[in-house]
Design a protein around this motif. Structure first.
Motif, PDB file in Angstrom:
ATOM      1  N   GLN A  10       0.682  -1.419   0.064  1.00  0.00           N
ATOM      2  CA  GLN A  10       0.351  -0.185   0.025  1.00  0.00           C
ATOM      3  C   GLN A  10       0.958   1.305   0.190  1.00  0.00           C
ATOM      4  N   HIS A  14       0.582   4.084  -3.368  1.00  0.00           N
ATOM      5  CA  HIS A  14       0.469   5.025  -2.851  1.00  0.00           C
ATOM      6  C   HIS A  14       1.742   6.380  -2.957  1.00  0.00           C
ATOM      7  N   ASP A  46      -2.808  14.425  -1.947  1.00  0.00           N
ATOM      8  CA  ASP A  46      -4.236  13.262  -1.442  1.00  0.00           C
ATOM      9  C   ASP A  46      -3.601  11.982  -1.235  1.00  0.00           C
ATOM     10  N   ASN A  49      -0.375  11.290   0.919  1.00  0.00           N
ATOM     11  CA  ASN A  49      -1.326  11.596   2.284  1.00  0.00           C
ATOM     12  C   ASN A  49      -1.514  10.783   3.031  1.00  0.00           C
ATOM     13  N   GLU A  50      -2.201   9.778   2.219  1.00  0.00           N
ATOM     14  CA  GLU A  50      -2.652   8.121   2.085  1.00  0.00           C
ATOM     15  C   GLU A  50      -0.884   7.300   2.862  1.00  0.00           C
ATOM     16  N   HIS A  53      -0.145   7.986   6.652  1.00  0.00           N
ATOM     17  CA  HIS A  53      -0.698   7.801   7.317  1.00  0.00           C
ATOM     18  C   HIS A  53      -0.421   6.633   7.712  1.00  0.00           C
TER      19      HIS A  53
END
Length: 112
Positions: A10, A14, A46, A49-50, A53
């Motif tokens: 992931q 991203h 965006d 940012n994912e 996180h």
């Protein structure tokens, strides 16, 4: 480990999306479409940012004693993410330059 690998993928996903969007933003700016370039940068932010996180979640787990296995895949994911962030930062600066160049060009054209 399988769940960790999924999390790492992931991060790569991203980060890759963010880098691609930053490069697309530069292409739009080069064509003179600054609004589209800025939309691509917003989408890039965006995506990154994912990834951030996810990265923060891994760091929080580690600081609470749940150590993360440092694999070549994890190193690759971190490298991928940091590269994407750098490309985004440079793209933002270059879009501003393209925008100013376009403004100067329009001003000169209008005042001939």
């Amino acid at each position: 480990m399988e769940n960790l690998e999924s999390t790492i993928f992931q991060l790569i996903l991203h980060g890759g999306d963010g880098k691609s969007l930053a490069m697309e933003a530069l292409a739009e700016a080069r064509k003179g479409d600054i609004p589209s370039a800025k939309e691509k940068i917003d989408a890039c932010v965006d995506a990154l940012n994912e990834a951030h996180h996810i990265q923060t979640s891994l760091i929080q787990k580690e600081t609470s004693g749940n150590l993360t296995v440092i694999s070549l895949l994890m190193v690759h994911a971190q490298d991928h993410l940091m590269n994407a962030i750098t490309v985004k930062d440079m793209a933002i600066e270059m879009i501003e330059i393209y925008d100013k160049m376009n403004q100067i060009s329009h001003y000169q054209h209008d005042n001939q």
